[in-house]
Design a protein around this motif. Structure first.
Motif, short mmCIF file in Angstrom:
data_model
loop_
_atom_site.label_atom_id
_atom_site.label_comp_id
_atom_site.label_asym_id
_atom_site.label_seq_id
_atom_site.Cartn_x
_atom_site.Cartn_y
_atom_site.Cartn_z
N VAL A 111 0.84 -1.20 0.00
CA VAL A 111 0.00 0.00 0.00
C VAL A 111 0.88 1.25 0.00
O VAL A 111 1.98 1.25 0.58
CB VAL A 111 -0.92 -0.01 1.25
N ALA A 112 0.41 2.31 -0.64
CA ALA A 112 1.17 3.55 -0.73
C ALA A 112 1.41 4.16 0.66
O ALA A 112 0.51 4.19 1.50
CB ALA A 112 0.42 4.56 -1.60
N ILE A 113 2.63 4.63 0.89
CA ILE A 113 2.97 5.33 2.13
C ILE A 113 2.79 6.83 1.90
O ILE A 113 3.36 7.39 0.97
CB ILE A 113 4.41 5.01 2.57
N VAL A 114 2.01 7.47 2.78
CA VAL A 114 1.66 8.87 2.57
C VAL A 114 2.28 9.79 3.64
O VAL A 114 1.82 10.91 3.85
CB VAL A 114 0.13 9.06 2.54
N GLY A 115 3.35 9.30 4.30
CA GLY A 115 4.03 10.11 5.31
C GLY A 115 3.98 9.45 6.67
O GLY A 115 3.88 8.22 6.78
N GLY A 116 4.09 10.29 7.73
CA GLY A 116 4.02 9.77 9.09
C GLY A 116 2.67 10.10 9.70
O GLY A 116 1.68 10.28 8.99
N THR A 117 2.63 10.18 11.02
CA THR A 117 1.38 10.55 11.68
C THR A 117 1.30 12.06 11.93
O THR A 117 0.22 12.61 12.04
CB THR A 117 1.25 9.82 13.04
N LEU B 164 0.33 15.54 1.44
CA LEU B 164 -1.05 15.80 1.04
C LEU B 164 -1.27 15.54 -0.44
O LEU B 164 -2.34 15.04 -0.84
CB LEU B 164 -1.41 17.25 1.39
N ASP B 165 -0.25 15.83 -1.26
CA ASP B 165 -0.40 15.61 -2.70
C ASP B 165 -0.56 14.12 -3.01
O ASP B 165 -1.34 13.73 -3.90
CB ASP B 165 0.80 16.17 -3.45
N LYS B 166 0.15 13.28 -2.28
CA LYS B 166 0.03 11.83 -2.47
C LYS B 166 -1.36 11.34 -2.11
O LYS B 166 -1.94 10.49 -2.78
CB LYS B 166 1.08 11.08 -1.66
N ILE B 167 -1.87 11.88 -1.00
CA ILE B 167 -3.21 11.48 -0.56
C ILE B 167 -4.25 11.92 -1.59
O ILE B 167 -5.15 11.13 -1.96
CB ILE B 167 -3.53 12.07 0.82
N LYS B 168 -4.15 13.14 -2.09
CA LYS B 168 -5.08 13.62 -3.11
C LYS B 168 -5.06 12.74 -4.33
O LYS B 168 -6.11 12.39 -4.90
CB LYS B 168 -4.73 15.06 -3.50
N ALA B 169 -3.86 12.35 -4.76
CA ALA B 169 -3.71 11.54 -5.96
C ALA B 169 -4.33 10.16 -5.82
O ALA B 169 -4.75 9.55 -6.81
CB ALA B 169 -2.22 11.41 -6.31
N ASP C 91 -7.80 19.17 9.18
CA ASP C 91 -8.40 20.24 8.36
C ASP C 91 -8.00 20.11 6.89
O ASP C 91 -8.84 20.27 5.99
CB ASP C 91 -7.97 21.61 8.89
N ALA C 92 -6.73 19.81 6.65
CA ALA C 92 -6.25 19.66 5.27
C ALA C 92 -6.90 18.46 4.59
O ALA C 92 -7.28 18.53 3.40
CB ALA C 92 -4.73 19.52 5.26
N CYS C 93 -7.05 17.39 5.34
CA CYS C 93 -7.64 16.18 4.77
C CYS C 93 -9.13 16.37 4.47
O CYS C 93 -9.66 15.78 3.53
CB CYS C 93 -7.46 15.00 5.72
#
Length: 269
Positions: free
Chosen positions: A58-64, A69-74, A93-95
């Protein structure tokens, strides 16, 4: 359209069962897997280590605390799962600009059980959630019977070194320490205070010192460092996941707690 609340009483408007899930909390990632939702996981953190293969598949989108954010959007998720303690308000808020965000808030076993129930509702996994809840409740009941007549032991629970940081009040760790009949020496402090280890500042009236395996990976060599300051205490390398992961890990935690107490008794006899 479902209108469901998360654990901060924020309302989620869910048109259909989310099929693309990003989890920003390791213990919640494990919970999703145990609810049979692995195929729906599309993004996790670098700290999501259970199941062991998840970070490969599964894609890693950073830490906690820091996300990409760009990876999550994609990834185009349907829902992002957060936790009030693990993730910042800025992250939540960003999510929320991307999709629905569920935020958990865990201090007790009941909070954990409510989270599992909510996931069962959100992801149409009510049967799996029910079975898991039943298993955890059974384990809690058996442990409460086991621990009922055990003596209270004064304890310190370290989570970090340089600086030395302990778990105090208003934490899930402290709640589990109480269940184990461990009286937290730092219960009058809030959250995760930094303490000074010196002859003049520490309380030596301690029965057990727990060195957590996470977030700082305490090892055997650190027991000697601590023993100097707590000469009469049992110094234990504790499984931090058992004391801080609040999802499906609870189905295993109470057998671990029983074993921990029995080992203490055997070493004292």
């Amino acid at each position: 359209m479902k209108h469901l609340k998360d654990q901060l009483d924020r309302i989620l408007h869910i048109k259909e069962t989310p099929k693309r899930i990003v989890s920003l909390v390791p213990s919640q990632t494990e919970l999703l897997y145990d609810l049979g939702l692995e195929s729906s996981l599309i993004g996790v953190t670098k700290f999501c280590v259970h199941p062991h293969h998840i970070r490969t598949d599964v894609a890693i989108v950073g830490g906690t605390k820091q996300i990409h954010l760009d990876k999550i959007k994609a990834l185009k998720p349907d829902i992002i799962l957060c936790n009030k303690e693990e993730n910042t308000k800025a992250i939540v808020d960003a999510c929320e600009a991307i999709c629905n965000v569920h935020v958990s808030d865990i201090f007790t076993i009941d909070d954990s059980l409510k989270l599992i129930h909510q996931y069962g509702e959100i992801f149409n996994k009510s049967k799996a959630a029910f079975d898991l809840l039943k298993s955890i409740k059974k384990e809690v009941k058996a442990f409460n019977t086991f621990i009922k007549n055990k003596p209270i032991l004064k304890a310190v629970y370290f989570i970090w070194k340089d600086p030395w940081i302990v778990a105090a009040n208003n934490t899930f760790i402290n709640y589990l320490l109480k269940l184990n009949k461990f009286e937290n020496v730092f219960e009058n402090e809030i959250r995760y205070p930094e303490i000074e280890l010196s002859e003049s500042t520490i309380n030596k009236d301690v029965d057990i010192v727990l060195l957590s395996s996470e977030p700082y990976p305490f090892k055997e060599k650190h027991r000697k460092d601590i023993q100097e300051f707590y000469p009469d205490a049992a110094i234990i390398l504790a499984d931090g996941e058992m004391f801080s992961w609040y999802g499906s890990r609870l189905a295993k935690a109470f057998k671990y707690f029983k074993s921990l107490r029995l080992n203490l008794e055997n070493n004292q006899s």
